[in-house]
Design a protein around this motif. Structure first.
Motif, PDB file in Angstrom:
ATOM      1  N   LEU A  81      70.732  16.711  48.178  1.00 26.27           N
ATOM      2  CA  LEU A  81      71.796  17.162  47.286  1.00 26.27           C
ATOM      3  C   LEU A  81      72.768  18.098  47.994  1.00 26.27           C
ATOM      4  N   LEU A  82      72.248  18.919  48.913  1.00 26.60           N
ATOM      5  CA  LEU A  82      73.082  19.876  49.645  1.00 26.60           C
ATOM      6  C   LEU A  82      73.671  19.272  50.920  1.00 26.60           C
ATOM      7  N   ARG A  83      73.324  18.018  51.197  1.00 26.41           N
ATOM      8  CA  ARG A  83      73.809  17.296  52.377  1.00 26.41           C
ATOM      9  C   ARG A  83      73.385  17.973  53.689  1.00 26.41           C
ATOM     10  N   VAL A  84      72.180  18.460  53.686  1.00 23.45           N
ATOM     11  CA  VAL A  84      71.572  18.967  54.918  1.00 23.45           C
ATOM     12  C   VAL A  84      70.990  17.768  55.660  1.00 23.45           C
ATOM     13  N   PRO A  85      71.161  17.680  56.989  1.00 21.25           N
ATOM     14  CA  PRO A  85      70.594  16.554  57.737  1.00 21.25           C
ATOM     15  C   PRO A  85      69.102  16.361  57.428  1.00 21.25           C
ATOM     16  N   PRO A  86      68.651  15.114  57.267  1.00 20.40           N
ATOM     17  CA  PRO A  86      67.269  14.857  56.822  1.00 20.40           C
ATOM     18  C   PRO A  86      66.195  15.531  57.669  1.00 20.40           C
ATOM     19  N   ARG A  87      66.311  15.476  59.012  1.00 20.38           N
ATOM     20  CA  ARG A  87      65.283  16.098  59.855  1.00 20.38           C
ATOM     21  C   ARG A  87      65.279  17.608  59.680  1.00 20.38           C
ATOM     22  N   GLN A  88      66.470  18.204  59.552  1.00 16.00           N
ATOM     23  CA  GLN A  88      66.541  19.644  59.332  1.00 16.00           C
ATOM     24  C   GLN A  88      65.883  20.018  58.010  1.00 16.00           C
ATOM     25  N   ALA A  89      66.156  19.248  56.969  1.00 14.15           N
ATOM     26  CA  ALA A  89      65.555  19.522  55.662  1.00 14.15           C
ATOM     27  C   ALA A  89      64.039  19.390  55.713  1.00 14.15           C
TER      28      ALA A  89
END
Length: 361
Positions: free
Chosen positions: A146-154
């Motif tokens: 939802l916040l558009r954080v890169p998937p690996r970072q999330a």
């Protein structure tokens, strides 16, 4: 045209198979030695700096009650990097310090967890630990989208905040093929928000009128790092420390199945660095073996104390190495969404931990 004899590695047998490799000769071995020597020579200066910095961090933390040496280590590394105190020739050794000691520290961490101690607290404690980890990871990954954080970072943030801080970040970063900047960002956020939780959980427990056991369970279920849990439980007083740390270590135990699941998922998706990742990383198997050893064998107090000190030193060395890779400008550039995700993840884990503590304590 006359047949030319091809090199051994280019010829096939009549049955279509490749011939066995030529035996390794003494000349081959002697040629390999300078290569190893060069590799060691590249790593040694930076690793020495990281070890010396870790000693300084542990000594500093010993002088200040409640101060985590891991926090001191990462701050030292970040300060040295951003003040321009680290020449380029230290880079290889500092990168090594951020990987190998971290995995060794996770292995030794297994000696802190006794399944007998966990069972003595009843079924509710491991159930709460599992609930915090599962809900925390799923919610953080969803919020990351939802916040558009890169998937690996999330995912790194999710595991670090839900399981066991920097050790969990290290446990999954190689499995999901995260880059250094993503790993360092997740570790820095764990340090920041976990340190804030040291003061916030005891303060809120007092405002809510929670008794010592409920407060201890909440701290163990919500605070990110083992060292941070110890600090928070120390502020709660009474018998909070044993309960909080045991529950926290139950969350640490969840690192093994989570890492195995992520590795299995990555294997289905394809290769990492040209190879398939192992189904269970080797250091996770070492962690499980040490948990089994602690649970099955009566280890002397002196051995456990030494193991705890070694684990702290290894993780502090790794924090310094990781901190040395942090460039403040780059971290600030990631800012907004990733910082918001970390705050939301902390709230989710804290809320699940509080509700669970009220139920099982």
């Amino acid at each position: 045209m006359p047949n030319r004899r091809l090199p051994a590695e280019s010829r096939c047998r009549n049955d279509g198979t490749m011939p066995a490799s030529a035996p390794v000769t003494a000349t081959d071995r002697s040629a390999a030695r300078p290569s190893r020597a060069r590799a060691i020579g590249r790593v040694l200066p930076g690793l020495t700096v990281a070890l010396a910095g870790a000693l300084a961090a542990v000594a500093t933390a010993a002088l200040v009650p409640g101060l985590s040496p891991l926090l001191v280590g990462i701050v030292l590394g970040m300060a040295a990097r951003n003040l321009g105190l680290l020449p380029e020739r230290l880079a290889a050794g500092l990168a090594f310090a951020g990987r190998v000691p971290l995995r060794l520290g996770i292995v030794v961490l297994g000696l802190q967890l006794s399944l007998k101690d966990l069972a003595a607290l009843g079924w509710g404690i491991p159930a709460l630990a599992a609930a915090v980890v599962v809900v925390g990871i799923l919610a953080t990954v969803l919020l990351g989208r939802l916040l558009r954080v890169p998937p690996r970072q999330a995912l790194l943030v999710a595991c670090g905040f839900s399981i066991c801080g920097a050790a969990a970040v290290a446990g999954v970063e190689s499995v999901v093929d995260a880059d250094e900047e993503e790993t360092v960002t997740a570790v820095a956020l764990v340090v920041l928000f976990g340190t804030l939780m040291i003061a916030v959980v005891p303060a809120l427990a007092g405002l809510l009128g929670l008794d010592a056991r409920v407060s201890a369970v909440w701290a163990g279920a919500s605070v990110h790092e083992v060292a941070q849990v110890v600090a928070a439980a120390g502020l709660l007083g009474g018998g909070a420390l044993g309960i909080a740390v045991t529950l926290k270590l139950a969350r640490v135990l969840m690192l093994a199945p989570v890492a195995a699941f992520l590795s299995w998922r990555q294997r289905r998706r394809g290769l990492v660095d040209g190879r398939r990742p192992p189904l269970v990383p080797l250091f996770v198997l070492g962690f499980i073996a040490f948990v089994a050893l602690r649970s099955l064998a009566p280890l002397p107090t002196a051995v456990l104390g030494t193991a705890s000190a070694v684990q702290t030193f290894l993780l502090t060395t790794a924090m310094l190495g990781l901190g040395a890779g942090v460039r403040i400008r780059s971290l600030a550039a990631r800012g907004g969404p990733t910082l918001a995700l970390a705050a939301c993840s902390t709230l989710v884990v804290g809320a699940v931990g509080l509700v669970g503590a009220l139920i099982v304590a």
